[in-house]
Design a protein around this motif. Structure first.
Motif, mmCIF file in Angstrom:
data_model
loop_
_atom_site.group_PDB
_atom_site.id
_atom_site.type_symbol
_atom_site.label_atom_id
_atom_site.label_comp_id
_atom_site.label_asym_id
_atom_site.label_seq_id
_atom_site.Cartn_x
_atom_site.Cartn_y
_atom_site.Cartn_z
ATOM 1 N N ASN A 281 2.669 12.534 0.525
ATOM 2 C CA ASN A 281 4.122 12.604 0.389
ATOM 3 C C ASN A 281 4.827 11.269 0.582
ATOM 4 O OD1 ASN A 281 4.615 15.279 -0.471
ATOM 5 N ND2 ASN A 281 3.908 15.978 1.519
ATOM 6 N N LEU B 163 3.563 8.338 0.184
ATOM 7 C CA LEU B 163 3.150 7.462 -0.911
ATOM 8 C C LEU B 163 3.846 7.854 -2.215
ATOM 9 C CD1 LEU B 163 -0.670 6.980 -0.348
ATOM 10 C CD2 LEU B 163 1.103 5.246 -0.245
ATOM 11 N N MET B 164 4.035 9.153 -2.376
ATOM 12 C CA MET B 164 4.689 9.649 -3.585
ATOM 13 C C MET B 164 6.114 9.100 -3.659
ATOM 14 S SD MET B 164 3.585 11.702 -5.907
ATOM 15 C CE MET B 164 4.266 12.536 -7.317
ATOM 16 N N SER C 115 6.044 5.498 -4.508
ATOM 17 C CA SER C 115 5.729 5.210 -5.905
ATOM 18 C C SER C 115 6.866 5.683 -6.825
ATOM 19 C CB SER C 115 4.422 5.866 -6.310
ATOM 20 O OG SER C 115 4.589 7.256 -6.447
#
Lengths: 305, 460, 299
Positions: free
Chosen positions: C135, C137-138, C141
């Motif tokens: 989550n 990292l999402m 990104s």
């Protein structure tokens, strides 16, 4: 009302055929957890086998003894179709047992493509009509606007379906073979530890499925009087729909599902539009899978964490 | 081939056992041939069905199986059980291939870029058309479809048997919008992709909680529903007759025609239909490379890792806070989008589309390419597409067989027969596909390929 | 611990499967900085309680609230001042029975492990720990869009994620196997990796389902050290199901005993050891287990 009764008869006839094919799907899924994609094509193959035998036997016995020749055709078609399915299982599925889940499915799709094109190559791409047979029918309701009748064909189809299903039911419920089958369904490893020959049991399952598909093939030929190499796919998918609708893995469910699909298809064509009857069948499949994936008579699946 | 014929037989060959085995196989073959091969059905002039006995064909089939089985049984007996089975490739070939995959990719790319030039040099201007169109463009379409479906099946582990539906959505979007609104290929290409992705989301939302084979069957049903609607809704799609006269793509506004403002005239070249084909070749090549680039990038991003984690264990994913529905949906719609791109390209290339091009068999072929290639591997997909599509295309070229089997022998008749059979054989030979190892998406010290036995293939 | 406050409050939890009542009117609490153990004979409904708390099952009845502890008051005042807003609404209560499982993990911050290990066996050890940081990292990104374009900010964030994974790999002594597939690890290592993976989601409460099952005594000891260090160094509260009484009695601050889905005792390990009802429950099972329990609690 008359229309409804007539469609009820037609629907039950068609449904019997779907039910017979559906049993093959449901048994194989129950025992090895695989969608036997080629089953519809095995059914198509059986119709071709029946067609050729029918021509041979009716030429030999004469056109008068049509019911007797159909009986012989049925026996022969069941035998030779079973041999085909036995071989298919040996060649295409058995080496993949215990392998990755997708491998047997792809193998079955390959087999389906193979069978379809095999029949096309050896028997030609054109529709194959049978000589007309059993065209008489019995008038049930004598109405001026819409007479309701049941044809000899339909009687034969419904009666033989019921008789064969009863015999089949006896085998699965009462014999040691049926017990072995149900044991393999529950737990294959345990069954083999208890001395059940699992490979043999699975082979027999394929043979039984094929025999019933052959019955369906003969009935299909009698009902429509024509068969072609691509006639396996749509009835196959509909029969699978029937198996899922009834609850996959459940034998009475497969028959019930088959009858329902047959009725829905016929009623849809009668009351709505014939163009979209296959769309209706596929929509039912999608809706059933999404909202009640365990079907009507299937066991609900509990997610194990 | 590494069969060593000079190795002395370790055990005495048991002739009788081999003969018995062969006789059994022959008998089964005989049974299978009755009656489907032994009698051919044919309509006579009065349109009645008559039977032609063909026992000679049956005899051939039985004899071939008997001899084949006999030889196989003998070889099995004489082969040293400690010696590994026959290998098509020397040991370590695939490992070598994977270690240098970057180099090979470069080579492959270089070859693809100069392929039209090679074709023209070798086959001349007239002969090259067939090679670039039937082999180049045709195979690249399937490579692209394979790579698109690979995101859904190979990475996310969602079994999709209705992929061709999105291909159809893309094709019909292009055909209808180009014909009715006169929009250009370059506007419609992304638009068709977006429309296909939208349909992917629409269809995916209700069904993605289903698992395994059930998902496969529902997607099959959706694929068929879309095709049947295209067949029956004639006002919209013109039914079986299909849509013809679809505008062809232009070279940034310059059409590929023999007219004065055509591509050849503008550039002062002699007109040949080859220019359009070469142009189409580079369009599909760049689309395929885009697909590859995106899927390689995504694998290293959280969303790609979540796809693979989903394939491994969905429940664990949920325990780590991953919204599995959304994750599946992104995979499904992204795969659909690439299918849509390929579809609009297909419509533009053919100039004519009909529901016949979007039958279930197409989905099966694309899925077969993904699985045969080894799920998740772009290289595997490409090799499988070349072997299966190129191989069956090659059958069209086997004219010399006519000299062997007589003039009415048509090898193309056996195309799909061989295709189906090859699917079965490859699955038995390599159930995990040609390239089955997985490459990690991140590493600390050293990138080690993960063997297929570890990798799960998903339950949904 | 004197300053422990309620973190998880389970009230009247009932779970029925058809006619079977797996958990019956269960109430208990888990407090911050404590290790709470859930014990009971086989089939007592412990795993079902876990599945309800982590959202895999929807309970038939009952309320489960997770209350995130407020951070230090001075810090909160400083934060509010710094942000230039007049108030920060930081108090957060999560009613777990109303949340789907993935939101419980991400928003309520409850991590868990499974009785039968559920690692991503075809992914490397490092990848397993990166998936756990999905989550954050999402978001970094840009929900994939920035990531595809190769944004620097994502690369920096990914480096941090790898650093965090390295921290945990060092803690569980698996740094040398970071690039091997998780399925290749020996059983004991897999257990520890699963705990590390759950810890990578930054949970406030970590639920462990039989973490010591199948471990040898040395591994069991290592596990105790790991769990105590998680509590001490990271302040994460632990809720664990365990059959190994040496683990339970040694590390837990608070024990809840279940039998046939009903709570029969609740207290410190000392109190539990002396509770006649608990002894009876175990006596009722079979002789072997009673002997084992008696030996372990030193009766």
């Amino acid at each position: 009302m008359e229309v409804f009764v007539q469609q009820l008869i037609n629907g039950l006839t068609l449904g019997s055929i779907y039910g017979l094919i559906a049993i093959g799907y449901t048994m194989v899924f129950g025992i090895i957890g695989m969608v036997n994609f080629a089953h519809g094509d095995v059914f198509m193959l059986s119709a071709f086998i029946a067609l050729i035998f029918f021509m041979l036997i009716s030429a030999w016995l004469g056109a008068g003894l049509i019911v007797l020749s159909l009986f012989f055709v049925l026996i022969l078609a069941m035998f030779f179709t079973s041999l085909w399915n036995w071989t298919i299982e040996r060649v295409a599925y058995r080496p993949l047992r215990g392998s990755f889940r997708l491998a047997p499915l792809i193998s079955a799709i390959g087999m389906s493509i193979f069978l379809m094109n095999f029949v096309q190559v050896v028997q030609g791409p054109r529709n194959k009509p049978t000589p007309p047979m059993l065209n008489k029918s019995i008038l049930l309701i004598d109405s001026a606007t819409y007479p309701v009748s049941i044809s000899y064909k339909q009687i034969i189809i419904i009666v033989s379906t019921v008789v064969l299903l009863a015999a089949f039911w006896f085998i699965v419920q009462k014999t040691s073979l049926g017990r072995a089958q149900r044991a393999c369904e529950q737990d294959r490893k345990m069954a083999s530890l208890l001395g059940i020959d699992v490979d043999r049991t699975i082979s027999i399952t394929f043979v039984m499925g094929a025999a019933l598909a052959a019955v369906a093939g003969v009935m299909y030929l009698v009902l429509y009087g024509v068969v072609s190499f691509h006639d396996g796919f749509v009835p196959g998918v509909k029969a699978f729909t029937a198996a899922v609708l009834g609850g996959i893995g459940s034998l009475p469910g497969a028959v019930l599902g088959g009858l329902l699909i047959g009725l829905i298809e016929v009623m849809w064509s009668a009351y709505f539009t014939i163009d979209y009857k296959d769309v209706a069948a596929f929509c039912i499949l999608a809706v059933v899978l999404v909202f009640m994936p365990s079907g009507i008579l299937g066991r609900p699946e509990v997610e194990k964490v | 081939m590494a069969i060593d014929a000079t190795t002395p037989a370790k055990r005495q060959a048991d002739m009788m056992a081999a003969l018995k085995e062969a006789a059994f196989a022959g008998l089964i073959t005989l049974g299978l041939c009755i009656p489907i091969i032994s009698w051919g059905t044919r309509q006579n002039i009065e349109n009645q069905l008559v039977l032609d006995p063909r026992w000679d064909t049956v005899a051939w089939a039985v004899a071939i199986v008997f001899v084949g089985r006999f030889l196989m049984a003998l070889r099995k007996q004489t082969r040293d059980p400690n010696k590994p089975a026959v290998r098509l490739l020397p040991h370590g070939t695939i490992g070598f291939f994977q270690r240098h995959s970057g180099l090979f990719s470069l080579f492959g790319l270089g070859f693809l870029i100069v392929f039209p030039i090679i074709a023209i040099t070798l086959a001349g201007w007239g002969g090259a058309l067939k090679w670039i169109d039937n082999f180049g463009v045709q195979i690249l379409i399937y490579v692209m479809l394979g790579w698109g479906l690979n995101i859904v099946v190979g990475l996310a582990g969602l079994l999709d048997l209705g992929y061709v539906a999105f291909y159809a959505v893309g094709a019909y979007s292009y055909a209808l919008l180009a014909k009715n609104f006169g929009l250009s290929f370059w506007i419609l290409l992304p638009l068709s992709g977006i429309l296909a992705a939208f349909w992917g989301m629409l269809l995916g939302f209700p069904v993605l909680r289903l698992r395994g084979d059930y998902l496969a069957i529902v997607t099959l049903a959706f694929g068929e529903i879309i095709r049947l609607v295209l067949v029956n809704w004639t006002d919209f799609s013109n039914g079986y007759a299909g849509i013809s006269g679809i505008p062809r793509p232009t070279f940034f506004g310059i059409p590929f025609t023999a007219a004065d403002n055509g591509f050849a005239a503008v550039f002062g070249l002699e007109f040949t239909p080859l220019y359009r084909t070469i142009f189409l070749y580079y369009v599909i090549l760049s689309l395929a490379l885009l697909t590859a680039f995106v899927s390689l990038r995504l694998r290293r991003l959280p969303v790609g890792r979540a796809w693979e984690a989903l394939r491994e264990d969905e429940i664990a994913c949920r325990s780590l806070g991953i919204n599995t529905t959304n994750t599946k949906l992104t995979a499904f719609s992204l795969g659909a989008m690439f299918g849509g791109f390929a579809g609009s390209f297909f419509a533009a290339r053919q100039g004519f589309i009909s529901p016949e091009s979007f039958v279930f068999m197409e989905s099966a072929i694309i899925l077969a390419i993904v699985v045969l290639g080894g799920m998740g591997s772009l290289w595997g997909c490409a090799i499988a597409a070349i072997a299966m599509i190129g191989g069956t295309e090659l059958l069209r070229e086997l004219d010399f067989l006519k000299q062997v089997f007589g003039n009415d022998f048509d090898p193309t008749k056996y195309r799909m027969l061989i295709f189906g059979f090859a699917m079965v054989v490859i699955m038995i030979w390599k159930p995990r596909g040609l390239i089955s190892t997985r490459e990690p998406s991140a590493f600390l010290k050293e990138k080690k390929a993960i063997s297929a036995d570890m990798v799960q293939e998903g339950h949904g | 611990m004197s300053d422990a406050i309620t973190l998880l409050k389970v009230e009247h939890l009932t779970m029925r499967f058809g006619g079977l009542t797996a958990v019956n009117d269960l109430s208990f609490e888990a407090r911050t900085g404590e290790i709470t153990a859930l014990i009971g004979p086989n089939g007592a409904g412990k795993t079902t309680v876990f599945n309800c708390i982590t959202g895999f099952y929807k309970p038939t009845e009952g309320r489960m609230a997770l209350i995130h502890p407020l951070p230090d008051t001075d810090q909160l005042i400083a934060d509010t001042t710094q942000r230039g807003v007049s108030s920060i609404n930081r108090a957060s209560v999560h009613l777990l029975e109303r949340m789907p499982d993935f939101r419980i993990a991400w928003e309520a911050k409850i991590g868990r492990t499974f009785q039968n290990i559920r690692l991503f066996s075809g992914m490397t050890v490092l990848e397993n720990l990166l998936v756990a940081q999905h989550n954050p990292l999402m978001i970094a990104s840009g929900f994939t869009f920035l990531g595809v374009l190769g944004a620097r900010s994502y690369k920096v964030r990914e480096k941090q994620a790898i650093e965090k994974a390295k921290f945990w790999l060092e803690k569980i002594n698996l740094i040398h196997r970071a690039d091997d597939p998780a399925g290749d690890l020996p059983y004991g290592d897999q257990r520890r990796l699963e705990i590390a993976r759950a810890m990578c989601t930054d949970p406030v409460l970590l639920c462990l389902d039989e973490p010591a099952a199948g471990l040898n005594p040395r591994e069991s000891l290592e596990l105790n050290t790991l769990l105590l260090s998680i509590r001490k160094d990271l302040g994460t509260a632990l809720l664990l199901i365990e059959h190994d009484m040496s683990v339970v009695m040694e590390i837990s601050d608070h024990v809840v005993v279940l039998d046939y889905g009903t709570k029969i005792a609740d207290g410190t390990p000392k109190e539990i050891q002396a509770d006649p009802k608990v002894i009876a429950a175990y006596l009722g099972v079979d002789d072997e287990e009673v002997a084992a329990v008696e030996a372990e609690v030193g009766l």
